[in-house]
Design an enzyme around this catalytic site. Structure first.
Site, short mmCIF file in Angstrom:
data_model
loop_
_atom_site.label_atom_id
_atom_site.label_comp_id
_atom_site.label_asym_id
_atom_site.label_seq_id
_atom_site.Cartn_x
_atom_site.Cartn_y
_atom_site.Cartn_z
N HIS A 1 0.88 -1.19 0.00
CA HIS A 1 0.00 0.00 0.00
C HIS A 1 0.91 1.23 0.00
CE1 HIS A 1 -3.50 2.37 0.61
NE2 HIS A 1 -3.88 2.01 1.82
N HIS B 1 -1.83 -1.85 -10.01
CA HIS B 1 -2.86 -1.33 -9.13
C HIS B 1 -4.05 -2.29 -9.13
CE1 HIS B 1 -5.69 1.44 -7.24
NE2 HIS B 1 -4.61 2.07 -6.82
N ASP C 1 2.68 6.11 -6.62
CA ASP C 1 3.90 6.10 -5.81
C ASP C 1 5.18 6.34 -6.60
OD1 ASP C 1 2.71 5.72 -3.38
OD2 ASP C 1 2.74 3.55 -3.51
#
Ligand code: ACO
Length: 377
Positions: free
Chosen positions: A224, A263, A314
């Site tokens: 995460h 994802h 990210d």
């Protein structure tokens, strides 16, 4: 009578609708992320993070006067209780910064009245935590390294104050804009693992401190929030784009995961990543560090070609933070500072229309075994 669940189980609850929300969704037509109906990428371009906090927590964009009030409130709320500062000073410099944040929130809950908070009280605590957490994190960070905590310019934005707290210098306009965009893009994402954890805790009629403590615990994991740090460490391993291509091919041949890619929901690409890529390119050019950006791009090209996977939020956020001089262990904590706004909105939504979240499990263990006393086993 207890019913036995017989439905098919989807591992990891993939694509399972676990509740309703009016806070955020992903438009299935173009996979764009919407906060209360507004495009997150458009907000990242035009709004300031404080506006988005208001949008998520209050349900609508603030009027001029309301925005002023939120900005002022967050500046006021930066003050930490002395007892918390004392606790932060006791934490080792080797602590994981995510554990520091988790401890700070949990401790703030422990020094308050242990009562059930009304919706208005929960909202006030949410603003207070959003204001305090950057200062709690950076107080621990600097003090544990024997440094003094930089003073901040109160009139600047949340994004600028945070960068100043980290680096000790006032950021320039581009850096402020990039940190602001990153805070907006990380702010909310429907029923992700940390938000869902916060809702589960809230559904038991527990309090916001407990819900946020659980959410930080969930966000800490590398699948995460933790991926932005791992992504940067990976990028730094390579000396050139060619080296990166070879290294990534090698990792993929060994079935290793490339952090910052893939994802659960987006299958065609993560719109947040395009914004951060564009910004990190600007920053790399400005700072004469284009090689770092080229290495990141080579990783992106290789993963796309080999696995059909796209960078998520990210990957390029990590590049931007690095170029702004943010130490790598603070990348996931930035995600906390931002996501506090989304968690708060979900905690309030759950509290306003609550039913205990308590799913069932499809059992596949043994049935009705006879108990054998310990001395005969
Ligand atoms: N690198 C290499 N292969 C990958 C990656 C990756 N980053 N992500 C998925 N895959 C592969 C898997 O190995 C699997 O391949 P297989 O079918 O041959 O076994 C397939 O794609 C499906 O992957 P799952 O892990 O089952 O997909 P899931 O939907 O469960 O996972 C997740 C999504 C956890 C984000 C995954 O893509 C991943 O681990 N990525 C790396 C961690 C990361 O970047 N996390 C940040 C998420 S975004 C955020 O929090 C802002």
């Amino acid at each position: 009578m207890v019913t036995t669940p017989t439905e098919n189980v989807t591992k990891g609850l993939e694509d399972v609708i676990a509740g309703t929300t009016s806070i955020c969704t992903i438009n299935p037509a173009n996979e764009s992320l919407l906060y209360r109906g507004y495009s997150a990428t458009e907000l990242a371009e035009h709004a300031i993070f404080e506006e988005v906090i208001h949008l998520l927590v209050e349900g609508r964009l603030p009027k001029k006067r309301e925005l002023k009030r939120v900005v002022k409130l967050l500046v006021q709320e930066r003050k930490l209780p002395k007892k918390l500062v004392k606790v932060l000073k006791q934490l080792p410099d080797t602590a994981n910064p995510m554990s520091v944040l988790r401890t700070a929130v949990s401790f703030l809950g422990a020094i308050e009245d242990n009562k059930q908070y009304s919706i208005d009280e929960t909202k006030q605590i949410a603003y207070s935590l959003i204001g305090k957490l950057p200062f709690a994190l950076m107080t621990w960070y600097h003090v544990s390294r024997g440094q003094s905590v930089p003073k901040v310019t109160k009139t600047r934005s949340y994004a600028a104050r945070f960068l100043q707290l980290v680096t000790g210098r006032e950021p320039d306009e581009l850096e402020e804009r990039i940190m602001n965009a990153s805070l907006i893009l990380y702010a909310e994402h429907e029923f992700n693992a940390s938000t869902f954890s916060a809702r589960v805790v809230t559904s038991t009629l527990s309090d916001i401190y407990s819900a946020v403590t659980a959410a930080i615990g969930a966000l800490k994991g590398p699948l995460h929030g933790g991926a932005n740090e791992a992504a940067m460490e990976l990028i730094l391993k390579f000396s050139s784009p060619e080296d990166a291509e070879r290294g990534i091919m090698d990792m993929l041949s060994k079935k290793q995961k490339i952090m910052g890619f893939g994802h659960r929901v987006y299958k065609k690409g993560d719109s947040r990543s395009y914004v951060m890529k564009h910004y990190s390119k600007d920053l790399a050019e400005r700072k004469n560090q284009t090689k770092l950006f080229e290495i990141a791009e080579a990783i992106e090209k290789t993963v796309k070609a080999q696995k059909g996977l796209f960078p998520n939020a990210d990957f390029y956020s990590a590049v931007a933070y690095y170029l702004m001089g943010v130490p790598i262990p603070l990348y996931t904590p930035i995600f906390v500072l931002s996501r506090m706004s989304g968690w708060s909105a979900h905690i309030l939504e759950q509290q306003s229309d609550n039913r205990l979240i308590r799913p069932r499990a499809l059992y596949h263990g043994p049935q009705q075994l006879d108990y054998v006393p310990n001395d005969r086993r």
